[in-house]
Write a protein that holds these residues in place. Structure first.
Motif, PDB file in Angstrom:
ATOM      1  N   ALA A  17       0.807  -1.223   0.000  1.00 15.34           N
ATOM      2  CA  ALA A  17       0.000   0.000   0.000  1.00 15.34           C
ATOM      3  C   ALA A  17       0.839   1.271   0.000  1.00 15.34           C
ATOM      4  O   ALA A  17       0.310   2.348  -0.286  1.00 15.34           O
ATOM      5  N   ILE A  18       2.120   1.185   0.320  1.00 15.90           N
ATOM      6  CA  ILE A  18       2.966   2.383   0.428  1.00 15.90           C
ATOM      7  C   ILE A  18       2.959   3.228  -0.841  1.00 15.90           C
ATOM      8  O   ILE A  18       2.855   4.455  -0.756  1.00 15.90           O
ATOM      9  N   PRO A  19       3.047   2.669  -2.063  1.00 13.57           N
ATOM     10  CA  PRO A  19       3.016   3.548  -3.243  1.00 13.57           C
ATOM     11  C   PRO A  19       1.738   4.376  -3.348  1.00 13.57           C
ATOM     12  O   PRO A  19       1.782   5.558  -3.688  1.00 13.57           O
ATOM     13  N   VAL A  20       0.606   3.788  -3.017  1.00 14.93           N
ATOM     14  CA  VAL A  20      -0.662   4.523  -3.090  1.00 14.93           C
ATOM     15  C   VAL A  20      -0.727   5.574  -1.981  1.00 14.93           C
ATOM     16  O   VAL A  20      -1.145   6.713  -2.212  1.00 14.93           O
ATOM     17  N   ILE A  21      -0.295   5.219  -0.785  1.00 12.18           N
ATOM     18  CA  ILE A  21      -0.289   6.159   0.344  1.00 12.18           C
ATOM     19  C   ILE A  21       0.627   7.333   0.039  1.00 12.18           C
ATOM     20  O   ILE A  21       0.265   8.500   0.229  1.00 12.18           O
ATOM     21  N   MET A  22       1.831   7.047  -0.452  1.00 15.30           N
ATOM     22  CA  MET A  22       2.788   8.119  -0.742  1.00 15.30           C
ATOM     23  C   MET A  22       2.311   8.992  -1.899  1.00 15.30           C
ATOM     24  O   MET A  22       2.572  10.191  -1.913  1.00 15.30           O
ATOM     25  N   ARG A  82       9.234  11.741  -3.102  1.00 15.93           N
ATOM     26  CA  ARG A  82       9.487  10.678  -4.077  1.00 15.93           C
ATOM     27  C   ARG A  82      10.727   9.882  -3.693  1.00 15.93           C
ATOM     28  O   ARG A  82      10.747   8.651  -3.780  1.00 15.93           O
ATOM     29  N   ILE A  83      11.785  10.570  -3.260  1.00 10.70           N
ATOM     30  CA  ILE A  83      13.007   9.886  -2.807  1.00 10.70           C
ATOM     31  C   ILE A  83      12.692   9.005  -1.600  1.00 10.70           C
ATOM     32  O   ILE A  83      13.167   7.867  -1.504  1.00 10.70           O
ATOM     33  N   THR A  84      11.890   9.518  -0.679  1.00  7.04           N
ATOM     34  CA  THR A  84      11.501   8.731   0.494  1.00  7.04           C
ATOM     35  C   THR A  84      10.735   7.489   0.077  1.00  7.04           C
ATOM     36  O   THR A  84      10.977   6.400   0.609  1.00  7.04           O
ATOM     37  N   GLU A  85       9.847   7.625  -0.876  1.00  2.00           N
ATOM     38  CA  GLU A  85       9.075   6.473  -1.351  1.00  2.00           C
ATOM     39  C   GLU A  85       9.986   5.435  -1.992  1.00  2.00           C
ATOM     40  O   GLU A  85       9.844   4.237  -1.739  1.00  2.00           O
ATOM     41  N   THR A  94      11.200   2.426   7.683  1.00  5.42           N
ATOM     42  CA  THR A  94      12.024   3.405   8.391  1.00  5.42           C
ATOM     43  C   THR A  94      12.094   4.756   7.680  1.00  5.42           C
ATOM     44  O   THR A  94      11.922   5.788   8.330  1.00  5.42           O
ATOM     45  N   PRO A  95      12.333   4.837   6.356  1.00  2.43           N
ATOM     46  CA  PRO A  95      12.377   6.163   5.722  1.00  2.43           C
ATOM     47  C   PRO A  95      11.064   6.934   5.849  1.00  2.43           C
ATOM     48  O   PRO A  95      11.064   8.147   6.060  1.00  2.43           O
ATOM     49  N   VAL A  96       9.950   6.248   5.734  1.00  4.43           N
ATOM     50  CA  VAL A  96       8.651   6.909   5.860  1.00  4.43           C
ATOM     51  C   VAL A  96       8.465   7.415   7.288  1.00  4.43           C
ATOM     52  O   VAL A  96       8.006   8.542   7.511  1.00  4.43           O
ATOM     53  N   ILE A  97       8.844   6.607   8.257  1.00  4.11           N
ATOM     54  CA  ILE A  97       8.721   7.010   9.665  1.00  4.11           C
ATOM     55  C   ILE A  97       9.628   8.195   9.966  1.00  4.11           C
ATOM     56  O   ILE A  97       9.236   9.116  10.686  1.00  4.11           O
ATOM     57  N   VAL A  98      10.827   8.219   9.379  1.00  2.00           N
ATOM     58  CA  VAL A  98      11.748   9.344   9.588  1.00  2.00           C
ATOM     59  C   VAL A  98      11.153  10.630   9.027  1.00  2.00           C
ATOM     60  O   VAL A  98      11.167  11.680   9.691  1.00  2.00           O
ATOM     61  N   VAL A  99      10.599  10.577   7.819  1.00  2.00           N
ATOM     62  CA  VAL A  99      10.004  11.775   7.215  1.00  2.00           C
ATOM     63  C   VAL A  99       8.802  12.245   8.035  1.00  2.00           C
ATOM     64  O   VAL A  99       8.633  13.450   8.278  1.00  2.00           O
TER      65      VAL A  99
END
Length: 155
Positions: A17-22, A82-85, A94-99
């Protein structure tokens, strides 16, 4: 599959689901930056002031002076997200949580500023109704707080 519902969520469902969420977050961020230029309509300043001045004076240079930085700001935030995704694809969250953590810290930090301004300026358009409403707000704010309020009408 032999997984608990939390582990299935963490290992299978969220990564899918991360691509749709991002994509939703990126779209929201671009819309927020674009609508922030509308703050000039309520005398809140920002890049929208240049755009509004350019419209009032029919001067394209002023319009571009506000529109180009606003567009670059929207593209910058889109690039960061986009870089985070891409860095979180197929890996841990982890990258999503950091952002998200950095975003929350940026929003919360001004709440802890120790310099509090005890005066407020209310801006409004010229006319009877905006002036009455601005003065009503002035009286309400001064009654309920210890902030001194000044009303300024735009000429």
């Amino acid at each position: 599959m032999g997984m608990s519902s939390f582990r299935r969520l963490r290992k299978i469902e969220l990564p899918m689901a991360i691509p749709v969420i991002m994509a939703g977050i990126r779209t929201s961020m671009v819309l927020i930056v674009g609508s922030a230029t509308l703050a000039a309509l309520i005398s809140a300043g920002g890049l929208g002031d240049f755009i509004m001045t350019g419209i009032d004076r029919a001067d394209n240079a002023y319009i571009l002076l506000g529109a180009i930085p606003a567009a670059l700001l929207a593209l910058f935030f889109d690039f960061i997200l986009r870089i985070t995704e891409r860095t979180s694809r197929g890996k841990a969250l982890t990258p999503v949580i950091v952002v998200l953590t950095v975003s929350v810290l940026v929003v919360i930090t001004p709440l802890f500023s120790f310099h509090q301004k005890s005066e407020l300026v209310i801006g409004g358009k010229v006319g009877a109704e905006p002036e009455i409403i601005a003065n009503m707000y002035k009286h309400l704010i001064e009654e309920e707080t210890d902030i001194s309020v000044t009303v300024e009408s735009e000429f």
